[in-house]
Write an enzyme that holds these catalytic residues in place. Structure first.
Site, PDB file in Angstrom:
ATOM      1  N   CYS A  83     -34.358 -23.150  90.999  1.00 17.71           N
ATOM      2  CA  CYS A  83     -34.626 -21.822  91.573  1.00 17.71           C
ATOM      3  C   CYS A  83     -33.751 -21.538  92.792  1.00 17.71           C
ATOM      4  O   CYS A  83     -33.786 -20.438  93.340  1.00 17.71           O
ATOM      5  CB  CYS A  83     -36.096 -21.693  91.944  1.00 17.71           C
ATOM      6  SG  CYS A  83     -37.183 -21.940  90.544  1.00 17.71           S
ATOM      7  N   CYS A 206     -49.286 -16.572  92.311  1.00 23.73           N
ATOM      8  CA  CYS A 206     -48.080 -17.025  91.590  1.00 23.73           C
ATOM      9  C   CYS A 206     -47.007 -15.955  91.548  1.00 23.73           C
ATOM     10  O   CYS A 206     -47.312 -14.774  91.329  1.00 23.73           O
ATOM     11  CB  CYS A 206     -48.427 -17.352  90.134  1.00 23.73           C
ATOM     12  SG  CYS A 206     -49.681 -18.612  89.913  1.00 23.73           S
ATOM     13  N   SER A 207     -45.743 -16.370  91.682  1.00 23.94           N
ATOM     14  CA  SER A 207     -44.646 -15.449  91.386  1.00 23.94           C
ATOM     15  C   SER A 207     -44.641 -15.216  89.878  1.00 23.94           C
ATOM     16  O   SER A 207     -45.110 -16.056  89.117  1.00 23.94           O
ATOM     17  CB  SER A 207     -43.320 -16.051  91.847  1.00 23.94           C
ATOM     18  OG  SER A 207     -43.088 -17.277  91.197  1.00 23.94           O
ATOM     19  N   ILE A 209     -42.838 -13.932  86.007  1.00 22.25           N
ATOM     20  CA  ILE A 209     -41.666 -14.195  85.153  1.00 22.25           C
ATOM     21  C   ILE A 209     -40.865 -12.894  85.133  1.00 22.25           C
ATOM     22  O   ILE A 209     -41.435 -11.825  84.892  1.00 22.25           O
ATOM     23  CB  ILE A 209     -42.155 -14.629  83.753  1.00 22.25           C
ATOM     24  CG1 ILE A 209     -42.825 -16.011  83.875  1.00 22.25           C
ATOM     25  CG2 ILE A 209     -41.017 -14.640  82.753  1.00 22.25           C
ATOM     26  CD1 ILE A 209     -43.651 -16.414  82.668  1.00 22.25           C
ATOM     27  N   LYS A 327     -43.169 -13.196  94.976  1.00 22.54           N
ATOM     28  CA  LYS A 327     -44.453 -12.777  94.422  1.00 22.54           C
ATOM     29  C   LYS A 327     -44.433 -11.342  93.908  1.00 22.54           C
ATOM     30  O   LYS A 327     -44.852 -11.077  92.782  1.00 22.54           O
ATOM     31  CB  LYS A 327     -45.559 -12.927  95.489  1.00 22.54           C
ATOM     32  CG  LYS A 327     -46.897 -12.355  95.082  1.00 22.54           C
ATOM     33  CD  LYS A 327     -47.538 -13.159  93.953  1.00 22.54           C
ATOM     34  CE  LYS A 327     -48.621 -12.404  93.205  1.00 22.54           C
ATOM     35  NZ  LYS A 327     -48.085 -11.464  92.197  1.00 22.54           N
ATOM     36  N   HIS A 331     -39.225 -12.942  90.463  1.00 22.43           N
ATOM     37  CA  HIS A 331     -38.493 -14.203  90.620  1.00 22.43           C
ATOM     38  C   HIS A 331     -37.662 -14.524  89.372  1.00 22.43           C
ATOM     39  O   HIS A 331     -38.021 -15.391  88.582  1.00 22.43           O
ATOM     40  CB  HIS A 331     -39.505 -15.314  90.925  1.00 22.43           C
ATOM     41  CG  HIS A 331     -38.921 -16.646  91.246  1.00 22.43           C
ATOM     42  ND1 HIS A 331     -37.648 -16.822  91.746  1.00 22.43           N
ATOM     43  CD2 HIS A 331     -39.452 -17.907  91.130  1.00 22.43           C
ATOM     44  CE1 HIS A 331     -37.422 -18.121  91.928  1.00 22.43           C
ATOM     45  NE2 HIS A 331     -38.490 -18.794  91.560  1.00 22.43           N
TER      46      HIS A 331
HETATM   47  N1  COA Z   1     -48.529 -11.776  89.441  1.00 17.20           N
HETATM   48  C1  COA Z   1     -49.115 -10.582  89.155  1.00 17.20           C
HETATM   49  N2  COA Z   1     -49.306 -10.158  87.898  1.00 17.20           N
HETATM   50  C2  COA Z   1     -48.855 -10.965  86.915  1.00 17.20           C
HETATM   51  C3  COA Z   1     -48.237 -12.190  87.153  1.00 17.20           C
HETATM   52  C4  COA Z   1     -48.086 -12.591  88.481  1.00 17.20           C
HETATM   53  N3  COA Z   1     -47.513 -13.756  88.779  1.00 17.20           N
HETATM   54  N4  COA Z   1     -47.910 -12.772  85.961  1.00 17.20           N
HETATM   55  C5  COA Z   1     -48.316 -11.911  85.009  1.00 17.20           C
HETATM   56  N5  COA Z   1     -48.884 -10.829  85.575  1.00 17.20           N
HETATM   57  C6  COA Z   1     -49.497  -9.690  84.906  1.00 17.20           C
HETATM   58  C7  COA Z   1     -48.605  -9.098  83.839  1.00 17.20           C
HETATM   59  O1  COA Z   1     -47.810  -8.056  84.378  1.00 17.20           O
HETATM   60  C8  COA Z   1     -49.611  -8.593  82.835  1.00 17.20           C
HETATM   61  O2  COA Z   1     -50.140  -7.360  83.300  1.00 17.20           O
HETATM   62  P1  COA Z   1     -50.488  -6.173  82.274  1.00 17.20           P
HETATM   63  O3  COA Z   1     -51.549  -6.747  81.374  1.00 17.20           O
HETATM   64  O4  COA Z   1     -50.952  -5.089  83.173  1.00 17.20           O
HETATM   65  O5  COA Z   1     -49.208  -5.888  81.560  1.00 17.20           O
HETATM   66  C9  COA Z   1     -50.733  -9.609  82.913  1.00 17.20           C
HETATM   67  O6  COA Z   1     -50.630 -10.203  84.214  1.00 17.20           O
HETATM   68  C10 COA Z   1     -50.652 -10.701  81.862  1.00 17.20           C
HETATM   69  O7  COA Z   1     -49.315 -11.144  81.837  1.00 17.20           O
HETATM   70  P2  COA Z   1     -48.850 -12.398  81.000  1.00 17.20           P
HETATM   71  O8  COA Z   1     -47.369 -12.317  80.861  1.00 17.20           O
HETATM   72  O9  COA Z   1     -49.681 -12.535  79.768  1.00 17.20           O
HETATM   73  O10 COA Z   1     -49.211 -13.579  82.008  1.00 17.20           O
HETATM   74  P3  COA Z   1     -49.127 -15.081  81.663  1.00 17.20           P
HETATM   75  O11 COA Z   1     -50.496 -15.638  81.702  1.00 17.20           O
HETATM   76  O12 COA Z   1     -48.321 -15.306  80.428  1.00 17.20           O
HETATM   77  O13 COA Z   1     -48.276 -15.679  82.898  1.00 17.20           O
HETATM   78  C11 COA Z   1     -48.215 -17.078  84.805  1.00 17.20           C
HETATM   79  C12 COA Z   1     -48.864 -15.858  84.138  1.00 17.20           C
HETATM   80  C13 COA Z   1     -48.845 -17.275  86.174  1.00 17.20           C
HETATM   81  C14 COA Z   1     -48.409 -18.323  83.962  1.00 17.20           C
HETATM   82  C15 COA Z   1     -46.693 -16.774  84.967  1.00 17.20           C
HETATM   83  O14 COA Z   1     -46.513 -15.596  85.729  1.00 17.20           O
HETATM   84  C16 COA Z   1     -45.969 -17.927  85.632  1.00 17.20           C
HETATM   85  O15 COA Z   1     -45.675 -18.938  85.001  1.00 17.20           O
HETATM   86  N6  COA Z   1     -45.638 -17.797  86.922  1.00 17.20           N
HETATM   87  C17 COA Z   1     -44.983 -18.860  87.673  1.00 17.20           C
HETATM   88  C18 COA Z   1     -43.507 -18.836  87.437  1.00 17.20           C
HETATM   89  C19 COA Z   1     -42.852 -20.043  88.049  1.00 17.20           C
HETATM   90  O16 COA Z   1     -43.359 -21.153  87.981  1.00 17.20           O
HETATM   91  N7  COA Z   1     -41.669 -19.861  88.624  1.00 17.20           N
HETATM   92  C20 COA Z   1     -40.922 -20.928  89.236  1.00 17.20           C
HETATM   93  C21 COA Z   1     -41.540 -21.324  90.491  1.00 17.20           C
HETATM   94  S1  COA Z   1     -40.839 -22.723  91.209  1.00 17.20           S
END
Ligand code: COA
Length: 384
Positions: A83, A206-207, A209, A327, A331
């Protein structure tokens, strides 16, 4: 060190379904050239930060793509450091200028993450950890940062409510940024009551995707002066630590961030007290707490106080992540470090509009790879 920022360009961050990695990259490249009032032929060399091109888009060789996009045959390479890829690309660009190998350098960051499932993204991102010790045993990045959060909250006086304030503030800033992924404001209850991801971190800790690209064009001091450049990079440092958390000396700090900050401050001849704002690596809310302490903006174990007292908003004492951070701004992993540099430049040029920090002269960017195995710090200064 005095490296001028000639131009910046950024795409909107978010789920950008109608554009692939090539089009995102081209968009930010053209925006930066336009901002710098340069033609592609004036670029001597290109560095592009990208982490997951191969695993998420089946596309490697992004260096050649960045050059082809501009119809150039100049040196152009992809840089990978998880990252922190974007900031490492910036550091390599600075090194090319300082060595005399190039006068004007284009630095890009690009990532296309939303075309595949969350499972695929989680696996790809885990490549930034230690596969043998962590990935193989089922750890994910939310899990790694949850371990850090638990260690920190066990030792220091950081409540769940104060930790949630990190995301509340970042969404407040993101709502005031045209290129951010999320424009909705949050309350502390929204954060605490959102879906649990890895205890104590919920979805709103969480940040997300993200797809996006960012470009910055930099030059040596004499060219920058001729072009009446206002913003200069005066410090650039990178430090590393163990890949796995298990091998860390302490879980209560990200020491690579501390080391890189000290080296960058020494180059820039500044102390933390002189910093007007910082863009930091808040991949999870707890990471921002570690970042603020690594930068020396709060004492070890005391960053929570700044959040409790609401001191990290753009118009408060210690503005942190005025872009919305990872966030709320999003990211796109390889692009994040370059986006931070763009936000610093916008703040110092006075172009941040609704989230403008008043009278900003010195800003710092803090970009982390993995759970702290790589950290890169840049110091930006307004010279006019
Ligand atoms: N913050 C706010 N809203 C989020 C979000 C987040 N981090 N991630 C997803 N959403 C929202 C989406 O926009 C979607 O909204 P909608 O229904 O209104 O369209 C809803 O939540 C569901 O999204 P979805 O894509 O199904 O979420 P998910 O469960 O597949 O993913 C996480 C959620 C937390 C697993 C994913 O965002 C993630 O892996 N984040 C961390 C990324 C990471 O590790 N980066 C590197 C760091 S070192």
């Amino acid at each position: 060190m005095k490296i001028g920022v000639l131009g910046i360009g950024i795409t909107k961050f978010g789920e950008i379904w109608d554009r692939g990695i090539r089009e995102l990259l081209l968009d930010s490249q053209l925006r930066a050239l336009n901002d710098a009032k340069l033609t592609p032929e004036q670029i001597d060399s290109i560095f592009t930060g990208n982490m997951c091109g191969d695993s998420l888009s089946g596309q490697l060789h992004i260096g050649a793509m960045a050059s082809e996009n501009l119809n150039l045959d100049k040196p152009s390479i992809r840089v990978e450091g998880a990252c922190a890829s974007g900031s490492i690309a910036l550091r390599q660009g600075i090194a090319a200028i300082e060595s005399g190998a190039a006068n004007i350098v284009m630095v890009n960051g690009v990532e296309k993450m939303t075309d595949v499932s969350t499972d695929q993204v989680t696996t790809a991102l885990m490549g930034a950890g230690d596969e043998e010790l962590e990935g193989f045993n089922g750890l994910t990045f939310p899990g790694l940062y949850a371990l850090l959060a638990n260690a920190y909250m066990d030792k220091y006086d950081l409540t769940r409510e104060v930790l949630a304030e990190v995301s509340v503030k970042n969404h407040y800033h993101g709502a005031r940024n045209t290129y951010s992924q999320f424009k909705n404001e949050l309350t502390i209850d929204d954060v605490i009551n959102s879906t649990m991801v890895a205890d104590p971190l919920t979805l709103m800790d969480c940040s997300p995707i993200t797809d996006g690209a960012a470009t910055i064009i930099i030059a040596n001091e004499s060219i920058a002066k001729k072009m009446n450049t206002e913003v200069y990079i005066t410090g650039s440092a990178l430090a590393t630590d163990t890949l796995s958390l298990a091998r860390r000396k302490s879980l209560l700090e990200i020491s690579a961030g501390k080391m890189a900050a000290q080296n960058a401050y020494k180059q820039a001849k500044i102390t933390p007290k002189e910093i007007n704002f910082a863009e930091v690596h808040d991949c999870f809310s707890i990471a921002e707490i570690y970042a603020v302490e690594a930068l020396g903006l709060a004492k070890q174990g005391e960053a929570g106080k700044l959040y409790k007292e609401k001191q990290t908003y753009f118009d408060a004492k210690t503005p942190i992540n005025t872009s919305g951070g990872l966030k709320a701004c999003g990211h796109p992993v390889g692009a994040t470090g370059v986006k931070q540099a763009i936000e610093a430049t916008m703040q110092l040029r006075g172009e941040a509009k609704e989230r403008q920090v008043k009278n900003a002269t010195i800003g710092v960017t803090h970009n982390v790879g993995g759970s702290g195995a790589t950290a890169v710090i840049h110091v930006f200064k307004r010279m006019k």
